[in-house]
Design an enzyme around this catalytic site. Structure first.
Site, PDB file in Angstrom:
ATOM      1  N   HIS A   1      32.386  -1.857  12.190  1.00 30.19           N
ATOM      2  CA  HIS A   1      31.523  -0.871  12.851  1.00 30.19           C
ATOM      3  C   HIS A   1      31.827   0.584  12.478  1.00 30.19           C
ATOM      4  O   HIS A   1      30.942   1.415  12.451  1.00 30.19           O
ATOM      5  CB  HIS A   1      31.585  -1.029  14.382  1.00 30.19           C
ATOM      6  N   ASP A   2      33.082   0.884  12.195  1.00 34.42           N
ATOM      7  CA  ASP A   2      33.470   2.278  11.938  1.00 34.42           C
ATOM      8  C   ASP A   2      33.728   2.586  10.474  1.00 34.42           C
ATOM      9  O   ASP A   2      34.356   3.591  10.155  1.00 34.42           O
ATOM     10  CB  ASP A   2      34.742   2.617  12.732  1.00 34.42           C
TER      11      ASP A   2
ATOM     12  N   LYS B   1      33.634   5.987   8.822  1.00 35.90           N
ATOM     13  CA  LYS B   1      34.665   7.022   8.994  1.00 35.90           C
ATOM     14  C   LYS B   1      35.374   7.347   7.681  1.00 35.90           C
ATOM     15  O   LYS B   1      36.082   8.350   7.587  1.00 35.90           O
ATOM     16  CB  LYS B   1      35.682   6.582  10.051  1.00 35.90           C
TER      17      LYS B   1
ATOM     18  N   HIS C   1      29.310   9.414  11.173  1.00 33.84           N
ATOM     19  CA  HIS C   1      29.936   8.174  10.674  1.00 33.84           C
ATOM     20  C   HIS C   1      29.020   6.968  10.917  1.00 33.84           C
ATOM     21  O   HIS C   1      29.114   5.956  10.230  1.00 33.84           O
ATOM     22  CB  HIS C   1      31.334   7.954  11.274  1.00 33.84           C
TER      23      HIS C   1
ATOM     24  N   HIS D   1      26.090   1.665  17.231  1.00 34.51           N
ATOM     25  CA  HIS D   1      27.161   1.418  18.200  1.00 34.51           C
ATOM     26  C   HIS D   1      27.491   2.627  19.085  1.00 34.51           C
ATOM     27  O   HIS D   1      28.270   2.506  20.023  1.00 34.51           O
ATOM     28  CB  HIS D   1      28.418   0.839  17.528  1.00 34.51           C
ATOM     29  N   HIS D   2      26.909   3.791  18.801  1.00 35.15           N
ATOM     30  CA  HIS D   2      27.104   4.942  19.706  1.00 35.15           C
ATOM     31  C   HIS D   2      25.823   5.352  20.433  1.00 35.15           C
ATOM     32  O   HIS D   2      25.775   6.418  21.051  1.00 35.15           O
ATOM     33  CB  HIS D   2      27.694   6.139  18.958  1.00 35.15           C
TER      34      HIS D   2
ATOM     35  N   ASP E   1      33.831  -1.400  21.755  1.00 39.93           N
ATOM     36  CA  ASP E   1      34.510  -0.279  21.104  1.00 39.93           C
ATOM     37  C   ASP E   1      35.065   0.701  22.135  1.00 39.93           C
ATOM     38  O   ASP E   1      36.205   1.157  22.024  1.00 39.93           O
ATOM     39  CB  ASP E   1      33.508   0.423  20.174  1.00 39.93           C
TER      40      ASP E   1
HETATM   41  P1  C2E Z   1      36.866   5.914  19.008  1.00 40.50           P
HETATM   42  O1  C2E Z   1      38.210   6.509  19.171  1.00 40.50           O
HETATM   43  O2  C2E Z   1      36.796   4.515  18.506  1.00 40.50           O
HETATM   44  O3  C2E Z   1      36.106   5.998  20.409  1.00 40.50           O
HETATM   45  C1  C2E Z   1      34.934   5.265  20.618  1.00 40.50           C
HETATM   46  C2  C2E Z   1      34.222   5.723  21.876  1.00 40.50           C
HETATM   47  O4  C2E Z   1      35.036   5.471  23.033  1.00 40.50           O
HETATM   48  C3  C2E Z   1      33.915   7.212  21.968  1.00 40.50           C
HETATM   49  O5  C2E Z   1      32.789   7.544  21.213  1.00 40.50           O
HETATM   50  C4  C2E Z   1      33.676   7.371  23.460  1.00 40.50           C
HETATM   51  O6  C2E Z   1      32.410   6.873  23.816  1.00 40.50           O
HETATM   52  C5  C2E Z   1      34.730   6.426  24.052  1.00 40.50           C
HETATM   53  N1  C2E Z   1      35.928   7.186  24.391  1.00 40.50           N
HETATM   54  C6  C2E Z   1      37.055   7.329  23.674  1.00 40.50           C
HETATM   55  N2  C2E Z   1      37.946   8.098  24.337  1.00 40.50           N
HETATM   56  C7  C2E Z   1      37.379   8.453  25.495  1.00 40.50           C
HETATM   57  C8  C2E Z   1      37.808   9.240  26.614  1.00 40.50           C
HETATM   58  O7  C2E Z   1      38.927   9.762  26.659  1.00 40.50           O
HETATM   59  N3  C2E Z   1      36.928   9.374  27.658  1.00 40.50           N
HETATM   60  C9  C2E Z   1      35.699   8.800  27.650  1.00 40.50           C
HETATM   61  N4  C2E Z   1      34.895   8.984  28.699  1.00 40.50           N
HETATM   62  N5  C2E Z   1      35.259   8.062  26.594  1.00 40.50           N
HETATM   63  C10 C2E Z   1      36.089   7.893  25.542  1.00 40.50           C
HETATM   64  P2  C2E Z   1      32.548   9.058  20.747  1.00 40.50           P
HETATM   65  O8  C2E Z   1      32.922   9.999  21.840  1.00 40.50           O
HETATM   66  O9  C2E Z   1      31.150   9.140  20.240  1.00 40.50           O
HETATM   67  O10 C2E Z   1      33.549   9.271  19.567  1.00 40.50           O
HETATM   68  C11 C2E Z   1      33.407   8.623  18.310  1.00 40.50           C
HETATM   69  C12 C2E Z   1      34.646   8.749  17.516  1.00 40.50           C
HETATM   70  O11 C2E Z   1      34.921  10.157  17.311  1.00 40.50           O
HETATM   71  C13 C2E Z   1      35.891   8.203  18.208  1.00 40.50           C
HETATM   72  O12 C2E Z   1      35.999   6.821  17.994  1.00 40.50           O
HETATM   73  C14 C2E Z   1      36.979   9.016  17.521  1.00 40.50           C
HETATM   74  O13 C2E Z   1      37.267   8.509  16.254  1.00 40.50           O
HETATM   75  C15 C2E Z   1      36.311  10.366  17.349  1.00 40.50           C
HETATM   76  N6  C2E Z   1      36.625  11.299  18.453  1.00 40.50           N
HETATM   77  C16 C2E Z   1      35.933  11.479  19.591  1.00 40.50           C
HETATM   78  N7  C2E Z   1      36.483  12.456  20.338  1.00 40.50           N
HETATM   79  C17 C2E Z   1      37.589  12.866  19.666  1.00 40.50           C
HETATM   80  C18 C2E Z   1      38.595  13.871  19.925  1.00 40.50           C
HETATM   81  O14 C2E Z   1      38.587  14.578  20.941  1.00 40.50           O
HETATM   82  N8  C2E Z   1      39.588  14.021  18.967  1.00 40.50           N
HETATM   83  C19 C2E Z   1      39.601  13.252  17.830  1.00 40.50           C
HETATM   84  N9  C2E Z   1      40.607  13.448  16.936  1.00 40.50           N
HETATM   85  N10 C2E Z   1      38.674  12.312  17.555  1.00 40.50           N
HETATM   86  C20 C2E Z   1      37.685  12.129  18.466  1.00 40.50           C
HETATM   87  C1  SIN Z   2      38.684   3.621  15.654  1.00 44.21           C
HETATM   88  O1  SIN Z   2      38.693   4.695  16.210  1.00 44.21           O
HETATM   89  O2  SIN Z   2      37.655   2.969  15.608  1.00 44.21           O
HETATM   90  C2  SIN Z   2      39.966   3.068  15.051  1.00 44.21           C
HETATM   91  C3  SIN Z   2      41.132   3.605  15.809  1.00 44.21           C
HETATM   92  C4  SIN Z   2      42.343   2.768  15.636  1.00 44.21           C
HETATM   93  O3  SIN Z   2      42.649   2.370  14.529  1.00 44.21           O
HETATM   94  O4  SIN Z   2      43.039   2.501  16.627  1.00 44.21           O
HETATM   95 FE    FE Z   3      32.325   4.652  15.958  1.00 44.11          FE
HETATM   96 FE    FE Z   4      35.712   2.309  16.928  1.00 39.46          FE
END
Ligand code: C2E
Ligand code: SIN
Ligand code: FE
Ligand code: FE
Ligand code: SIN
Length: 428
Positions: free
Chosen positions: A263-264, A267, A292, A318-319, A361
């Protein structure tokens, strides 16, 4: 934009980043040529079904050799859980050493099949013992066992299959015959080749994910395995709730597990500066990150196989959110340059695979650590998910997820960050 391919950090990084994307696209093209891409689980399911039908056996399990130990990998048990439901036993995390302490270990050690009349009354002088952990946990009574090594034509041992409790015409437990042994042994040799191929495919997929996502190899493999398994099992439960036929469920589940793992993949095109930023993204960085989804979908542009089509669909959707506030939204042509994001898709405009992987996810992102966040407790995560039912998530998908939460927990336990990845740490 700070996409890697358009990096402002100078020529050399930009070239490097472009080559990541190229490599990823090339690996994908190769993958497509691997004929008969089949998920390991789906194959083991088919192998056990066949073997049990040949011998009228009530139950059976398969252990696969990974990192020199026997890894419990699949189970059937008609008495305990029948064939059609979602069950947590599939994800039991049990490993056995290749030695005399278990029957399977002994069979792997010697390469010889075994017939046991009663596991609890082994003839005196047998070099091995019976490991009754499963019976103790489940209340099942294992009696007759036929255990066959899974050996390929190159003499590579890939695992051990155990078939348990043959039933006679009246449905009563009986004993295996020497004919059963011959038949099963012959079948096991053929199955071994297919299993080895499926394990190699899985390994290639996991390596590809590691390469494409350019992340800590230890983390990415298990994250992919978990999201794939969560999505597959939630899909299974959701389908049962929808009254979808068993055969269709199995076929879609197989594809979904693999596609959800990917799915990712998009990235790969996002700069490490953003991907690995140990803090909250600013709005421009998040904007870049949102691409992404589109970039992932583009990687499957060949769209030749069902797997490509489903993988692209999941990468793209997926988002999206059930209430229409997700991204990338409705877009006419994902190949056009300078793409603006569209108005969010809503409800059933979002394909079911996208709705399911969204939940899988986010659940995984919340309960685990990320560079930018600490792990949430299970309690907080579950109440968040319930709260987001009808907002971020499809309520029926949330229902299916909660209905099989014991399975979700077993998956989480099985694919942990350390040691239980099915791959040794990659050397790149
Ligand atoms: P991911 O880490 O796989 O997170 C997937 C989804 O999980 C996020 O999509 C969001 O819907 C949810 N999620 C993750 N952490 C939190 C959280 O602390 N609180 C809440 N309420 N939901 C959370 P999203 O936001 O569209 O982000 C997509 C991707 O963008 C993430 O995948 C991550 O790789 C990146 N990302 C998002 N926010 C940050 C950030 O603040 N810092 C960094 N370094 N990466 C981020
Ligand atoms: C992801 O954000 O989808 C991968 C993060 C991880 O490897 O834990
Ligand atoms: Fe994603
Ligand atoms: Fe993911
Ligand atoms: C297994 O853990 O043995 C199978 C995992 C998979 O099918 O990806």
């Amino acid at each position: 934009m700070t996409l890697k391919s358009a990096s402002r950090k100078g020529e050399s990084e930009s070239k490097e980043a472009q080559s990541d994307v190229d490599i990823c696209a090339k690996i994908l093209a190769t993958m497509e040529k691997l004929s008969h891409i089949k998920d390991v689980h789906a194959l083991l399911d088919a192998v056990l079904l066949e073997a049990r039908q040949m011998t009228r056996a009530d139950a059976g399990s398969i252990y696969l050799i990974e990192n020199n130990v026997l890894n419990f990998s699949y189970i059937h048990n008609d008495t305990l859980f029948g064939a059609s439901g979602v069950n947590r036993y599939l994800y039991a995390s049990q490993t056995l050493a290749v030695d005399n302490h278990s029957l399977a270990g002994y069979v792997a050690l010697t390469g010889e099949p075994l017939i046991i009349e009663d596991a609890y009354q082994l003839p005196a002088g047998m070099p091995f013992t019976f490991n009754d952990t499963f019976d103790q946990r489940s209340g099942y009574r294992t009696q007759s066992i036929l255990a066959a090594p899974l050996v390929t034509s190159n003499n590579k041992m890939v695992g051990v299959m155990e078939i348990i409790n043959p039933l006679n015409k009246d449905g009563q437990p009986s004993a295996f015959t020497p004919d059963d042994l011959l038949l099963l042994n012959y079948f096991a040799d053929n199955a071994a080749a297919a299993i080895e191929r499926a394990m190699m495919t899985r390994e290639i997929i996991l390596r590809m994910i590691k390469m494409c996502e350019l992340r800590d190899p230890k983390e990415t493999g298990v994250h992919a395995n978990r999201v794939g398994a969560y999505a597959a099992e939630v899909y299974h439960q959701w389908s049962l709730q929808q009254g979808i036929a068993d055969d269709d469920i199995k076929r879609r589940k197989d594809l979904l597990r693999i596609a959800a793992m990917l799915h990712d993949l998009g990235k790969v095109a996002i700069s490490d500066l953003i991907l690995k930023k140990p803090a909250k993204l600013d709005s421009e960085e998040f904007r870049t990150m949102q691409y992404h989804t589109i970039l992932g979908a583009r990687l499957f542009q060949n769209q030749e196989s069902d797997l490509d089509v489903l993988s692209a669909e999941i990468a793209l959707n997926h988002h999206e959110k059930w209430d229409g506030t997700g991204y990338p939204g409705k877009i006419d042509d994902i190949y056009q340059d300078q793409l603006p994001l569209g108005a969010g898709k809503q409800g059933e405009e979002i394909p079911i695979a996208g709705r399911i992987v969204a939940l899988a996810d986010v659940y995984d992102a919340l309960v685990n650590q990320r560079v930018y966040k600490s792990p949430w407790s299970e309690k907080t995560t579950l109440s968040y998910i319930k709260d987001q039912s009808g907002k971020h998530f499809d309520p029926e998908v949330v229902d299916a997820f909660l209905a099989i939460y014991d399975v979700i927990a077993a998956i989480r336990e099985k694919y942990q960050e350390e040691g239980s990845s099915s791959l040794p740490a990659a050397s790149h």
